[in-house]
Scaffold this motif. Structure first.
Motif, mmCIF file in Angstrom:
data_model
loop_
_atom_site.group_PDB
_atom_site.id
_atom_site.type_symbol
_atom_site.label_atom_id
_atom_site.label_comp_id
_atom_site.label_asym_id
_atom_site.label_seq_id
_atom_site.Cartn_x
_atom_site.Cartn_y
_atom_site.Cartn_z
ATOM 1 N N ASP A 204 49.311 45.678 41.263
ATOM 2 C CA ASP A 204 49.448 44.313 40.747
ATOM 3 C C ASP A 204 49.483 43.275 41.858
ATOM 4 N N ALA A 205 49.974 43.671 43.019
ATOM 5 C CA ALA A 205 50.098 42.728 44.132
ATOM 6 C C ALA A 205 48.744 42.269 44.658
ATOM 7 N N LEU A 206 47.674 42.997 44.289
ATOM 8 C CA LEU A 206 46.340 42.655 44.786
ATOM 9 C C LEU A 206 45.596 41.701 43.858
ATOM 10 N N LEU A 207 46.208 41.345 42.731
ATOM 11 C CA LEU A 207 45.559 40.432 41.797
ATOM 12 C C LEU A 207 45.581 39.007 42.323
ATOM 13 N N ALA A 208 44.516 38.252 41.987
ATOM 14 C CA ALA A 208 44.485 36.825 42.324
ATOM 15 C C ALA A 208 45.545 36.105 41.486
ATOM 16 N N PRO A 209 46.003 34.957 41.944
ATOM 17 C CA PRO A 209 47.005 34.207 41.169
ATOM 18 C C PRO A 209 46.512 33.920 39.753
ATOM 19 N N ASP A 210 47.409 34.018 38.796
ATOM 20 C CA ASP A 210 47.144 33.708 37.382
ATOM 21 C C ASP A 210 46.267 34.746 36.702
ATOM 22 N N PHE A 211 46.209 35.977 37.232
ATOM 23 C CA PHE A 211 45.456 37.049 36.588
ATOM 24 C C PHE A 211 46.359 38.253 36.349
ATOM 25 N N VAL A 212 46.060 39.011 35.287
ATOM 26 C CA VAL A 212 46.847 40.191 34.935
ATOM 27 C C VAL A 212 45.910 41.348 34.641
ATOM 28 N N LEU A 213 46.445 42.575 34.744
ATOM 29 C CA LEU A 213 45.683 43.773 34.418
ATOM 30 C C LEU A 213 45.765 44.054 32.922
ATOM 31 N N VAL A 214 44.661 44.544 32.360
ATOM 32 C CA VAL A 214 44.597 44.914 30.945
ATOM 33 C C VAL A 214 44.035 46.325 30.857
ATOM 34 N N GLU A 215 44.757 47.224 30.161
ATOM 35 C CA GLU A 215 44.256 48.581 30.005
ATOM 36 C C GLU A 215 43.257 48.634 28.852
ATOM 37 N N ASN A 216 42.066 49.146 29.115
ATOM 38 C CA ASN A 216 41.020 49.244 28.112
ATOM 39 C C ASN A 216 41.191 50.508 27.273
ATOM 40 N N GLN A 217 40.494 50.558 26.143
ATOM 41 C CA GLN A 217 40.618 51.694 25.224
ATOM 42 C C GLN A 217 40.156 53.002 25.849
ATOM 43 N N ASP A 218 39.250 52.928 26.816
ATOM 44 C CA ASP A 218 38.741 54.156 27.448
ATOM 45 C C ASP A 218 39.581 54.600 28.635
ATOM 46 N N GLY A 219 40.716 53.940 28.858
ATOM 47 C CA GLY A 219 41.601 54.333 29.948
ATOM 48 C C GLY A 219 41.333 53.642 31.263
ATOM 49 N N THR A 220 40.260 52.852 31.331
ATOM 50 C CA THR A 220 40.013 52.067 32.536
ATOM 51 C C THR A 220 40.856 50.789 32.490
ATOM 52 N N PHE A 221 40.765 50.012 33.535
ATOM 53 C CA PHE A 221 41.542 48.785 33.619
ATOM 54 C C PHE A 221 40.632 47.596 33.911
ATOM 55 N N GLY A 222 40.884 46.517 33.195
ATOM 56 C CA GLY A 222 40.167 45.270 33.432
ATOM 57 C C GLY A 222 41.130 44.196 33.899
ATOM 58 N N VAL A 223 40.594 43.023 34.143
ATOM 59 C CA VAL A 223 41.394 41.913 34.639
ATOM 60 C C VAL A 223 41.170 40.710 33.734
ATOM 61 N N ALA A 224 42.249 40.053 33.355
ATOM 62 C CA ALA A 224 42.154 38.892 32.478
ATOM 63 C C ALA A 224 43.012 37.765 33.025
#
Length: 266
Positions: free
Chosen positions: A55-75
């Motif tokens: 999480d510390a590597l995310l740009a400001p104002d962005f969060v991780l989202v877990e996708n249905q296939d088990g991967t992770f996206g950014v929103a």
């Protein structure tokens, strides 16, 4: 030390035991160790990752989202703003619109799904700046995506293809006031208002006026009509397309409805 920026839609895959899609660490004495300042040099605001990034590597104002296939996206952590104030939901932003006649602009910051109907409150003068984003409403939302009860609702795109798409009902119900495309044309072009719901029109005006100007290259599309004016006034002065599907492109009902076509192509 340089910087790493991950944005857009890349896919980063890491396989094997203990593998990470994005690794940021220091190396000393032939050993890997934590890099305390990594967040100052890595900014993740997009992409799909096979493993969860720190999480510390995310740009400001962005969060991780877990996708249905088990991967992770950014929103984006925020979906809209009014001036310098950011909001986590579009519903919150609509709730903060001034109702004393002061002009308010909501700027959409990301594509999103709309699951609750939005209402422009009485007394409001709202500009909704989609700014190149798409609002999508599922079949479960059978109410109009946006109901305008205010003095005015102006739709703006900043000449970036933008859309409001409904699968369960109308896109916009103009209850009162004025519904308009933004002018000059550089602010309102390339807007799509579409409903894919059966037997539904895209835009209905039960009062006030609808002014389709400044909307060059735009599309209003419904399955049973594009625009229906029941009372009030409709002015079309833009090079846009009205597609009524199995219904009329423009439908007029009694109650002093009037339509005006102008030759301006903005």
């Amino acid at each position: 030390i340089g910087t790493v920026t991950i944005e857009g839609t890349p896919t980063l895959i890491a396989q094997g035991k203990g593998a990470t899609a994005v690794a940021a660490y220091t190396w000393s004495d032939n050993a890997q160790s934590d890099w305390d300042d990594a967040s100052k040099h890595v900014a993740i605001s997009g992409g799909t990752f096979s493993q969860k990034p720190d999480d510390a590597l995310l740009a400001p104002d962005f969060v991780l989202v877990e996708n249905q296939d088990g991967t992770f996206g950014v929103a984006s952590a925020y979906v809209a703003s009014i001036g310098d104030v950011k909001y986590a939901t579009l519903e919150e932003a609509f709730g903060a619109v001034a109702v004393d006649g002061t002009k308010t602009t909501i700027t959409v910051l990301t594509d999103m799904e709309i699951t609750k109907a939005l209402t422009v409150p009485e007394g409001a003068k709202l500009t909704l700046n989609l700014d190149g984003h798409t609002l999508t409403a599922p079949e479960t939302l059978t109410d109009p995506v946006i109901t305008n009860k205010g003095n005015s609702l102006t739709l703006q795109t900043n000449s970036k293809p933008s859309a409001i798409i409904a699968a369960g009902g109308m896109v916009i119900y103009n209850y009162a006031g004025t519904l308009a495309g933004a002018t000059p044309a550089t602010k309102g072009k390339y807007l799509t208002l579409r409903t894919t719901a059966s037997n539904s029109m895209a835009v209905f005006s039960g009062g006030g006026s609808v002014k389709l100007s400044g909307m060059t290259g735009s599309l209003i599309q419904g399955s049973a009509g594009a625009v229906w004016v029941r009372g009030g006034e409709l002015t079309i002065s833009s090079a846009l397309t009205l597609d009524g599907g199995n219904g009329p492109a423009v439908a007029l009902s009694p109650m002093n409805a009037a339509v005006t076509f102008k030759t301006s192509r903005t």
